[in-house]
Design an enzyme around this catalytic site. Structure first.
Site, PDB file in Angstrom:
ATOM      1  N   LYS A   1      12.091  -6.619  11.199  1.00 26.23           N
ATOM      2  CA  LYS A   1      12.534  -7.764  11.682  1.00 26.23           C
ATOM      3  C   LYS A   1      13.677  -8.407  10.993  1.00 26.23           C
ATOM      4  CE  LYS A   1      10.426 -11.957  12.496  1.00 26.23           C
ATOM      5  NZ  LYS A   1      10.830 -12.947  11.826  1.00 26.23           N
TER       6      LYS A   1
ATOM      7  N   SER B   1       7.355 -15.764   5.880  1.00 24.13           N
ATOM      8  CA  SER B   1       6.585 -16.991   5.786  1.00 24.13           C
ATOM      9  C   SER B   1       5.537 -16.808   4.480  1.00 24.13           C
ATOM     10  CB  SER B   1       5.981 -17.398   7.042  1.00 24.13           C
ATOM     11  OG  SER B   1       5.115 -16.329   7.482  1.00 24.13           O
TER      12      SER B   1
ATOM     13  N   ASP C   1       9.543  -8.429   7.816  1.00 24.75           N
ATOM     14  CA  ASP C   1      10.694  -9.057   7.795  1.00 24.75           C
ATOM     15  C   ASP C   1      11.564  -8.629   6.629  1.00 24.75           C
ATOM     16  OD1 ASP C   1      11.054 -11.234   9.737  1.00 24.75           O
ATOM     17  OD2 ASP C   1       9.582 -12.514   8.707  1.00 24.75           O
TER      18      ASP C   1
ATOM     19  N   GLU D   1      12.167 -18.762  18.333  1.00 25.83           N
ATOM     20  CA  GLU D   1      11.498 -19.829  17.488  1.00 25.83           C
ATOM     21  C   GLU D   1      12.023 -21.166  18.013  1.00 25.83           C
ATOM     22  OE1 GLU D   1      10.887 -19.035  13.215  1.00 25.83           O
ATOM     23  OE2 GLU D   1      10.098 -21.024  13.048  1.00 25.83           O
TER      24      GLU D   1
END
Ligand code: KIV
Length: 273
Positions: free
Chosen positions: A122, A54, A92, A191
């Protein structure tokens, strides 16, 4: 149970994350992308800092998470690791650096671990990336899964609406969650899925389930720090609780600074040498 048991733990490991689920202690996780904020978040007692892709949106200003590169993620992760004394740092793997084949996935995971000093990675997806996850795990790198709304696949989904509302998608999500547990992932992020589905997954799996827009009946919660601190006001999903309104605070502070400079009020003699 102590409300802030984190004060008793010196360094969080994946093993301790698992123990938190076993004893029913909820896991706290937020995103971090740079040194100064990571230091504040770590000192405040978070269990996990996620160097999320993000960063592509909230740091680099892209519309999606797809453009951020492996080099950029390593740079963010290195800064976060340098700030952290206690939290587990998870990074990530960005879009395009693991989907090709399992060798590419392993190479990317090793670069993140070696060059940033992070503690785990991740990945987004289930059965379709099984071989890559197994390869990464076999190198001794802890892996956190990510199912439900997986932003790297936004052009496949077409929208950011709630996932797995239909039976077929819910069944695949449950199958994928079991698969990730079976091959050795230490936790899974779910999510933007129905709360009842997240509860089913969390209560049936041994490994911790960390939700974002997945309701209260999971083992922990994660939010994007810029969203929950009200720095980024463009994103207002239903699942977001704002704990501060830093956009207003920063805007006012900067306006006051501009005014003081223009009026020649800053610096005064006591602020000069
Ligand atoms: O990149 C990210 O910030 C994430 C969270 C939304 C879980 O993956």
């Amino acid at each position: 149970m102590a409300i802030f048991p984190e004060q008793e733990i010196k360094k969080i490991t994946t093993h301790q994350i698992q123990e938190m689920k076993t004893r029913g202690e909820k896991i706290s996780m937020l995103t971090a992308y740079e040194y100064s904020m990571a230091k504040i978040l770590d000192t405040a007692g978070l269990d996990i800092l996620l160097v999320g892709d993000s960063a592509s949106n909230v740091v680099h200003g892209h519309e999606t998470t797809l453009p951020i590169t492996l080099d950029q993620m390593i740079s963010h992760a290195s800064a976060v690791v340098r700030a952290v004394q206690r939290a587990l740092v998870v990074v990530d793997i960005p879009f395009g650096s693991y989907q090709g084949n399992s060798s590419e996935a392993l190479r990317s995971a090793i670069r993140i671990m070696k060059e940033s000093g992070a503690h785990a990675i991740k990945v987004e997806g289930g059965a379709e990336i099984k071989d890559s996850i197994i390869r990464i795990l076999s190198a001794g790198v802890p892996v956190m899964g990510h199912l439900g709304l997986t932003p790297q696949s936004i052009y496949k989904f077409g929208t950011y609406t709630v996932r797995a509302k239909e039976d077929a998608e819910a069944k695949k999500l449950i199958d994928d969650a079991y698969l990730l547990q079976e091959i050795g992932c230490f936790a899974i992020v779910l999510e933007k899925i129905p709360a009842a589905l997240a509860k089913t997954v969390s209560s049936n799996l041994r490994i911790p389930i960390i939700g974002i827009g997945a309701g209260p009946d999971v083992d922990g919660q994660v939010l994007v720090t810029h969203d929950m601190l009200g720095i980024n006001n463009d994103f207002q999903p239903r699942f977001l609780r704002k704990y501060a309104h830093l956009n207003d605070i920063i805007t006012n502070a900067v306006r006051n600074y501009v005014k003081d400079v223009k009026l020649e009020d800053f610096p005064n003699m006591s602020e000069s040498y």
